[in-house]
Design an enzyme around this catalytic site. Structure first.
Site, PDB file in Angstrom:
ATOM      1  N   GLY A 183     -16.232 -32.354-112.701  1.00  0.00           N
ATOM      2  CA  GLY A 183     -15.571 -32.706-113.949  1.00  0.00           C
ATOM      3  C   GLY A 183     -16.070 -31.849-115.096  1.00  0.00           C
ATOM      4  O   GLY A 183     -16.406 -30.678-114.893  1.00  0.00           O
ATOM      5  N   CYS A 216     -31.453 -35.882-120.667  1.00  0.00           N
ATOM      6  CA  CYS A 216     -32.438 -35.523-119.637  1.00  0.00           C
ATOM      7  C   CYS A 216     -32.175 -34.202-118.946  1.00  0.00           C
ATOM      8  O   CYS A 216     -33.042 -33.332-118.918  1.00  0.00           O
ATOM      9  CB  CYS A 216     -32.502 -36.642-118.611  1.00  0.00           C
ATOM     10  SG  CYS A 216     -32.829 -38.231-119.365  1.00  0.00           S
TER      11      CYS A 216
END
Ligand code: UGA
Length: 454
Positions: A276, A283
């Protein structure tokens, strides 16, 4: 056991509340008085499903304060979970960690305290924190007798939006220290999780297939590297799916089928292969950058990690190119973006693909409308220059839109009555930025369905 947690961000709060829920006596310290007031009143400053309930259940064992003197003396374990934001060169900014370590050292008073680095810190920081603790402790005039301490690393693998589940039912627990006594204390602390002896909260049931949780008990540097190596691997797994996804589009293959086909190989595994617009959040970007910076200190290149980052940045640009290929001209076009948070079930906006896509579109003269079921107000506050582009209603996103992009796969969007909105659009172009909608169904409803892969 007596536990102190410094910092009530995602990691600190989840750690503190979960350990209190398991029966430990926990004091959480945060210097932000308003956060402490809110937590004392039983409300969490972060959006995390189940956290308010767990906070209520754990309340008898939980204490919130701004004062180190109320939490550190007598603690068996002190977790330091303060923020380590990225500096401009990609290395983590350790100012907060240093300040926290100094304050802990000023208040240590116990026969043995383990000071645990819970923040994601560069490899080698354990030794650095140890040095700060010893130096600050040695400078104390009121130094108590019989006080010993040691540093340990206990990296966190929780996902935002699943923080409680990931903490209570982890795939593994990693503890690292060069001091065997610390490892023994942490082993004791986590016994209820390792042996799964606690009663699971009603809102986060115990997975049926969970057995004893593996404990990786190792040295300090290895524990620190495990955290980075895990996040970088997950990031590159997604980037790999995205790289293959683009090729899939070119050769006429379906990336969802390809990901399923490779993921069923147990050596590969099916998770984190969802192609996607790519990864965001606090993070993966920060940790891959920090890994590259650490390696550079040793004159070592990390081309695989670098490529994972480049592919991820490119995905955001590809989303815009897909729209441009379709609409030809972006100037003046109205483009709706569904989802601002970097993933569902969080209001965290850090490194959100939506933000980059919005800025790329705006730079090309498009008129952008953004929607998010939870993160909209936070976005308005954090990005005031983009606040006028936020719509509180879905009608405001679809009305006269030349295209709509599904950027964050919130359940609300997946369950949308899509038939209601197609008629509002000027041209019914729908770019599925997460490959989660049914292509045929959307086409039947009148949309021109586009996937990221072409
Ligand atoms: C991540 C790790 O998954 C945790 O194990 C780790 O503890 C945490 O970072 C951390 O270091 O604190 P988090 O960033 O909360 O957790 O979220 P993830 O669920 O990992 O998702 C990260 C990004 O990857 C999201 O933008 C998500 O949309 C994207 N993603 C995830 C994909 O694009 N495809 C996937 O298949 C999976």
């Amino acid at each position: 056991m007596k536990v102190c947690v410094v910092g009530t961000g995602y990691v600190g709060l989840t750690t503190g509340v979960s350990l209190a829920f398991l029966g430990h006596e926990v004091t959480c310290i945060d210097l932000d008085q308003s956060k402490v007031d809110m937590l004392r009143a039983g409300h969490t400053p972060i959006y995390e499903p189940g956290m308010d309930e767990l906070l209520a259940e754990a309340a008898p064992n939980l204490h919130f304060t701004t004062s180190y003197t109320e939490g550190v003396p007598g603690a068996d374990v002190v977790f330091v979970a303060v923020q380590t934001p990225s500096s401009s060169d990609g290395s983590p900014d350790l100012r907060y960690l240093r300040a926290a370590a100094e304050s802990v050292a000023q208040n240590l008073a116990h026969t043995f305290t383990v000071v645990v680095n819970k923040s994601t810190v560069p490899i080698g920081s354990g030794n650095w924190v140890d040095a700060i603790l010893r130096e600050s402790f040695a400078q104390r005039e009121d130094r108590p007798e019989n006080t010993e301490f040691a540093v340990a690393s206990n990296p966190e693998f929780l996902r935002e939006g699943n923080a409680i589940h990931d903490t209570l039912f982890p795939d593994r627990i990693v503890i690292g220290s060069d001091n065997p006594r610390s490892l023994e204390v942490l082993n004791q602390l986590y016994r209820p999780i390792i042996n799964q002896t606690f009663t699971a909260p009603s809102f986060s049931p115990r997975p049926e297939d969970i057995g004893a949780v593996p404990l990786v008990s190792t040295d300090l540097a290895s524990a620190e590297l495990i955290k980075y190596a895990a996040n970088a691997f997950l990031a590159l797994k997604i980037s790999y799916a995205n790289e293959i996804g683009q090729l899939a589009g070119k050769v006429g293959a379906d990336i969802t089928e390809v990901a399923r086909g490779i993921g069923l190989d147990q050596r590969i595994g099916s998770r984190f292969l969802q192609a996607g617009v790519g990864w965001g959040g606090s993070c993966f970007g920060k940790d891959t950058a920090a890994l590259i910076t650490t390696a550079a200190e040793y004159n070592y290149e990390m081309p695989i990690v670098r490529a994972a980052r480049d592919v991820n940045t490119r995905q955001r640009a590809i989303a815009v190119e897909r729209l441009q290929d379709e609409l030809r001209i972006l100037k003046g076009r109205k483009i709706g973006l569904l989802g601002i948070a970097f993933k569902p079930n969080t209001d965290d906006l850090r490194d959100s693909p939506s933000l980059d896509i919005a800025n790329l579109l705006i730079a090309r003269g498009a008129r952008v409308r953004l929607h998010d079921p939870i993160a909209a107000n936070r976005f308005r506050a954090e990005q005031p220059e983009l606040a006028p582009f936020v719509s509180d209603t879905l009608d405001g996103v679809f009305e006269d839109a030349d295209a709509v992009v599904l950027v964050t796969e919130w359940a609300q969007y997946l369950e949308l009555d899509w038939s209601k909105f197609v008629g509002l659009m000027r041209t019914p172009i729908l770019l599925d930025g997460r490959h989660v909608l049914d292509n045929d169904r959307m086409n039947r409803l009148g949309y021109r369905y586009l996937s990221m892969a072409g």
